[in-house]
Design an enzyme around this catalytic site. Structure first.
Site, PDB file in Angstrom:
ATOM      1  N   ARG A 133     -11.908   6.830  -2.119  1.00 33.29           N
ATOM      2  CA  ARG A 133     -10.849   5.824  -1.468  1.00 33.29           C
ATOM      3  C   ARG A 133     -11.356   4.917  -1.968  1.00 33.29           C
ATOM      4  O   ARG A 133     -12.974   4.062  -1.427  1.00 33.29           O
ATOM      5  CB  ARG A 133     -11.292   6.027   0.030  1.00 33.29           C
ATOM      6  N   HIS A 138      -3.839  -5.883   1.724  1.00 34.87           N
ATOM      7  CA  HIS A 138      -3.669  -6.167   4.179  1.00 34.87           C
ATOM      8  C   HIS A 138      -4.065  -7.512   4.461  1.00 34.87           C
ATOM      9  O   HIS A 138      -5.439  -7.814   3.335  1.00 34.87           O
ATOM     10  CB  HIS A 138      -4.409  -4.523   4.489  1.00 34.87           C
ATOM     11  N   CYS A 159       0.979  -0.875   0.052  1.00 37.72           N
ATOM     12  CA  CYS A 159       0.038   0.117  -0.021  1.00 37.72           C
ATOM     13  C   CYS A 159       0.974   1.111  -0.224  1.00 37.72           C
ATOM     14  O   CYS A 159       1.269   1.636  -0.825  1.00 37.72           O
ATOM     15  CB  CYS A 159      -0.976   0.015   1.564  1.00 37.72           C
TER      16      CYS A 159
END
Ligand code: GLN
Length: 237
Positions: free
Chosen positions: A127, A192, A93
Protein backbone atom coordinates in the site's frame (compact mmCIF):
# COMPACT_ATOMS: atom_id res chain seq x y z
CA UNK A 1 -19.68 33.73 -18.52
CA UNK A 2 -22.74 31.86 -17.37
CA UNK A 3 -24.89 32.90 -14.44
CA UNK A 4 -24.78 29.71 -12.35
CA UNK A 5 -22.07 27.08 -12.13
CA UNK A 6 -23.32 23.57 -11.49
CA UNK A 7 -21.08 21.25 -9.49
CA UNK A 8 -21.93 17.55 -9.42
CA UNK A 9 -20.63 15.42 -6.54
CA UNK A 10 -20.88 11.81 -7.63
CA UNK A 11 -21.76 9.03 -5.20
CA UNK A 12 -21.09 10.59 -1.79
CA UNK A 13 -22.53 7.36 -0.34
CA UNK A 14 -19.77 5.25 -1.95
CA UNK A 15 -16.82 7.44 -2.83
CA UNK A 16 -15.90 10.07 -0.27
CA UNK A 17 -12.94 9.08 1.87
CA UNK A 18 -10.26 11.30 3.40
CA UNK A 19 -12.22 14.53 3.15
CA UNK A 20 -12.61 14.46 -0.63
CA UNK A 21 -15.93 16.25 -0.26
CA UNK A 22 -13.83 19.29 0.68
CA UNK A 23 -13.12 19.57 -3.05
CA UNK A 24 -16.76 20.54 -3.53
CA UNK A 25 -16.55 23.20 -0.81
CA UNK A 26 -13.37 24.70 -2.25
CA UNK A 27 -14.86 24.97 -5.74
CA UNK A 28 -18.02 26.57 -4.34
CA UNK A 29 -16.01 29.00 -2.26
CA UNK A 30 -13.61 30.01 -5.02
CA UNK A 31 -16.42 30.46 -7.54
CA UNK A 32 -18.51 32.59 -5.17
CA UNK A 33 -15.47 34.71 -4.27
CA UNK A 34 -15.48 35.69 -7.97
CA UNK A 35 -19.18 36.53 -7.93
CA UNK A 36 -20.17 33.27 -9.66
CA UNK A 37 -23.27 31.63 -8.18
CA UNK A 38 -23.05 27.87 -7.71
CA UNK A 39 -25.49 25.00 -7.42
CA UNK A 40 -24.24 21.69 -6.10
CA UNK A 41 -25.96 18.40 -6.84
CA UNK A 42 -25.16 15.38 -4.65
CA UNK A 43 -25.81 12.29 -6.76
CA UNK A 44 -26.27 9.20 -4.64
CA UNK A 45 -25.45 5.89 -6.26
CA UNK A 46 -29.12 4.94 -6.76
CA UNK A 47 -29.72 8.16 -8.72
CA UNK A 48 -28.98 9.01 -12.36
CA UNK A 49 -25.97 11.24 -13.05
CA UNK A 50 -27.20 14.53 -14.54
CA UNK A 51 -25.69 15.32 -17.93
CA UNK A 52 -25.88 19.12 -17.84
CA UNK A 53 -23.43 19.85 -15.00
CA UNK A 54 -20.30 21.98 -15.42
CA UNK A 55 -17.81 20.36 -13.01
CA UNK A 56 -18.02 16.75 -11.81
CA UNK A 57 -16.16 15.38 -8.79
CA UNK A 58 -15.49 11.85 -7.57
CA UNK A 59 -13.58 10.87 -4.46
CA UNK A 60 -11.75 7.86 -3.12
CA UNK A 61 -13.25 4.72 -1.68
CA UNK A 62 -12.73 1.28 -0.23
CA UNK A 63 -12.47 -1.62 -2.69
CA UNK A 64 -16.11 -2.80 -2.54
CA UNK A 65 -17.76 0.61 -2.86
CA UNK A 66 -15.29 1.32 -5.66
CA UNK A 67 -16.43 -1.77 -7.60
CA UNK A 68 -20.09 -0.92 -7.01
CA UNK A 69 -19.50 2.70 -8.06
CA UNK A 70 -17.78 1.60 -11.27
CA UNK A 71 -20.65 -0.75 -12.18
CA UNK A 72 -23.28 1.94 -11.59
CA UNK A 73 -21.41 4.65 -13.47
CA UNK A 74 -20.87 2.31 -16.41
CA UNK A 75 -24.55 1.43 -16.55
CA UNK A 76 -25.63 5.07 -16.10
CA UNK A 77 -23.57 6.65 -18.89
CA UNK A 78 -24.39 10.22 -17.75
CA UNK A 79 -20.82 11.12 -16.85
CA UNK A 80 -19.56 10.09 -20.28
CA UNK A 81 -22.19 12.29 -21.95
CA UNK A 82 -21.35 15.24 -19.70
CA UNK A 83 -17.61 14.99 -20.45
CA UNK A 84 -18.32 14.69 -24.17
CA UNK A 85 -20.33 17.94 -23.83
CA UNK A 86 -17.25 19.69 -22.39
CA UNK A 87 -17.80 19.36 -18.64
CA UNK A 88 -14.72 19.30 -16.40
CA UNK A 89 -14.02 16.35 -14.11
CA UNK A 90 -11.76 15.76 -11.12
CA UNK A 91 -11.51 12.11 -10.07
CA UNK A 92 -9.56 11.17 -6.95
CA UNK A 93 -7.97 7.82 -6.09
CA UNK A 94 -10.71 5.15 -6.40
CA UNK A 95 -12.55 7.65 -8.62
CA UNK A 96 -9.37 8.06 -10.68
CA UNK A 97 -8.92 4.31 -11.14
CA UNK A 98 -12.59 3.96 -12.16
CA UNK A 99 -11.98 6.42 -15.03
CA UNK A 100 -9.61 3.92 -16.67
CA UNK A 101 -10.28 0.80 -18.71
CA UNK A 102 -9.64 -1.55 -15.79
CA UNK A 103 -8.57 -1.53 -12.12
CA UNK A 104 -7.64 -4.11 -9.52
CA UNK A 105 -10.63 -5.00 -7.38
CA UNK A 106 -10.72 -7.26 -4.34
CA UNK A 107 -7.83 -9.74 -4.36
CA UNK A 108 -6.50 -7.90 -7.41
CA UNK A 109 -9.15 -9.31 -9.74
CA UNK A 110 -9.58 -6.95 -12.68
CA UNK A 111 -12.73 -4.85 -12.74
CA UNK A 112 -13.88 -2.93 -15.79
CA UNK A 113 -13.71 0.87 -15.49
CA UNK A 114 -15.62 3.42 -17.55
CA UNK A 115 -12.81 4.23 -19.97
CA UNK A 116 -12.89 8.04 -19.79
CA UNK A 117 -9.11 8.14 -19.33
CA UNK A 118 -6.54 6.06 -21.22
CA UNK A 119 -5.18 4.39 -18.09
CA UNK A 120 -5.28 0.94 -16.54
CA UNK A 121 -4.64 0.12 -12.90
CA UNK A 122 -3.63 -3.00 -11.06
CA UNK A 123 -2.62 -3.60 -7.48
CA UNK A 124 0.90 -3.09 -6.23
CA UNK A 125 2.93 -5.19 -3.80
CA UNK A 126 2.34 -2.82 -0.93
CA UNK A 127 0.00 0.00 0.00
CA UNK A 128 1.23 3.49 -0.84
CA UNK A 129 0.49 5.56 2.25
CA UNK A 130 1.76 9.01 3.12
CA UNK A 131 2.42 12.53 1.98
CA UNK A 132 2.98 13.27 -1.67
CA UNK A 133 4.59 16.25 -3.39
CA UNK A 134 4.83 16.56 -7.16
CA UNK A 135 5.68 19.06 -9.89
CA UNK A 136 2.86 19.78 -12.35
CA UNK A 137 3.20 19.36 -16.12
CA UNK A 138 4.31 22.82 -17.34
CA UNK A 139 1.90 22.44 -20.28
CA UNK A 140 -0.89 23.22 -17.77
CA UNK A 141 0.31 26.80 -17.47
CA UNK A 142 2.80 26.89 -14.61
CA UNK A 143 0.78 25.56 -11.67
CA UNK A 144 2.60 25.45 -8.33
CA UNK A 145 3.87 22.18 -6.86
CA UNK A 146 1.15 19.75 -5.76
CA UNK A 147 0.75 18.63 -2.17
CA UNK A 148 -1.53 15.95 -0.77
CA UNK A 149 -1.54 12.50 0.73
CA UNK A 150 -2.16 9.11 -0.75
CA UNK A 151 -3.49 5.82 0.58
CA UNK A 152 -3.99 3.17 -2.10
CA UNK A 153 -2.87 -0.17 -3.47
CA UNK A 154 -3.21 0.95 -7.07
CA UNK A 155 -0.45 1.04 -9.65
CA UNK A 156 -1.59 3.00 -12.69
CA UNK A 157 -0.19 2.76 -16.22
CA UNK A 158 -0.77 5.72 -18.50
CA UNK A 159 -1.58 5.18 -22.18
CA UNK A 160 -0.79 7.54 -25.05
CA UNK A 161 -4.18 9.24 -24.73
CA UNK A 162 -3.29 11.01 -21.46
CA UNK A 163 -0.44 13.11 -20.07
CA UNK A 164 0.95 12.75 -16.57
CA UNK A 165 -0.47 15.46 -14.31
CA UNK A 166 2.82 15.74 -12.43
CA UNK A 167 6.18 14.17 -11.55
CA UNK A 168 6.55 12.95 -8.00
CA UNK A 169 9.19 14.36 -5.67
CA UNK A 170 7.90 12.51 -2.60
CA UNK A 171 5.42 9.63 -2.67
CA UNK A 172 4.28 6.92 -5.06
CA UNK A 173 1.46 8.28 -7.24
CA UNK A 174 1.01 6.17 -10.38
CA UNK A 175 4.07 4.11 -9.39
CA UNK A 176 6.39 5.13 -12.24
CA UNK A 177 7.58 8.55 -11.04
CA UNK A 178 4.44 10.31 -12.23
CA UNK A 179 1.29 11.28 -10.32
CA UNK A 180 -2.19 11.45 -11.81
CA UNK A 181 -2.98 12.30 -15.41
CA UNK A 182 -5.18 14.48 -17.56
CA UNK A 183 -6.79 14.54 -20.97
CA UNK A 184 -8.97 17.38 -22.20
CA UNK A 185 -10.87 18.63 -19.16
CA UNK A 186 -10.58 15.41 -17.18
CA UNK A 187 -8.07 15.20 -14.33
CA UNK A 188 -7.32 12.09 -12.30
CA UNK A 189 -5.12 12.07 -9.20
CA UNK A 190 -4.24 10.00 -6.16
CA UNK A 191 -4.15 13.16 -4.03
CA UNK A 192 -6.37 13.44 -1.00
CA UNK A 193 -6.10 16.18 1.49
CA UNK A 194 -8.55 17.31 0.06
CA UNK A 195 -6.65 17.96 -3.16
CA UNK A 196 -8.26 21.31 -3.96
CA UNK A 197 -7.81 22.73 -0.44
CA UNK A 198 -4.11 21.99 -0.66
CA UNK A 199 -3.85 23.03 -4.31
CA UNK A 200 -6.19 25.96 -4.98
CA UNK A 201 -4.52 26.49 -8.37
CA UNK A 202 -5.94 23.13 -9.43
CA UNK A 203 -9.41 24.30 -8.36
CA UNK A 204 -8.94 27.46 -10.41
CA UNK A 205 -7.81 25.42 -13.42
CA UNK A 206 -11.08 23.43 -13.30
CA UNK A 207 -13.11 26.62 -12.83
CA UNK A 208 -11.33 28.47 -15.63
CA UNK A 209 -12.01 25.59 -18.03
CA UNK A 210 -15.73 26.16 -17.66
CA UNK A 211 -16.11 29.87 -16.79
CA UNK A 212 -13.06 31.46 -18.42
CA UNK A 213 -10.32 33.64 -16.89
CA UNK A 214 -10.55 34.26 -13.13
CA UNK A 215 -9.60 37.26 -11.00
CA UNK A 216 -7.07 36.60 -8.19
CA UNK A 217 -8.46 36.16 -4.66
CA UNK A 218 -6.95 36.05 -1.18
CA UNK A 219 -5.09 32.75 -0.90
CA UNK A 220 -3.28 33.37 2.37
CA UNK A 221 -4.94 30.55 4.34
CA UNK A 222 -4.34 28.08 1.51
CA UNK A 223 -0.71 29.26 1.35
CA UNK A 224 -0.20 28.64 5.05
CA UNK A 225 -1.48 25.08 4.71
CA UNK A 226 0.67 24.49 1.62
CA UNK A 227 3.82 25.81 3.24
CA UNK A 228 3.27 23.77 6.38
CA UNK A 229 2.70 20.53 4.43
CA UNK A 230 5.44 21.01 1.86
CA UNK A 231 7.99 21.95 4.52
CA UNK A 232 7.04 18.81 6.45
CA UNK A 233 7.85 16.48 3.55
CA UNK A 234 10.50 18.09 1.40
CA UNK A 235 14.18 17.97 2.37
CA UNK A 236 15.58 21.44 3.07
CA UNK A 237 16.97 23.05 -0.13
N1 GLN B 1 -9.44 1.01 -3.19
C1 GLN B 1 -8.42 1.70 -3.95
C2 GLN B 1 -7.00 1.26 -3.64
O1 GLN B 1 -6.70 0.80 -2.55
C3 GLN B 1 -8.57 3.20 -3.77
C4 GLN B 1 -8.26 3.68 -2.39
C5 GLN B 1 -8.65 5.11 -2.17
O2 GLN B 1 -9.51 5.63 -2.86
N2 GLN B 1 -8.04 5.76 -1.19
O3 GLN B 1 -6.15 1.33 -4.52
Amino acid sequence: MQSELSIVWIYPDLLSTYGDQGNVLVLEHRARARGIATRTIHVRSADPVPQQGNIYLLGGGEDRPQILGAERLRRDGGLRTAVARGAALLAVCAGYQIMGSVFGGEDGRPVEGIGLLDISSGRGERRAVGELAADVDPALGGLPRLTGFENHMGVTRLGPGVRPLSRTIVGTGNGDGTEGCYAGRVIGTYLHGPALARNPALADLLLSWVVGPLTPIDDSWYQRLREERLTAVLPPA
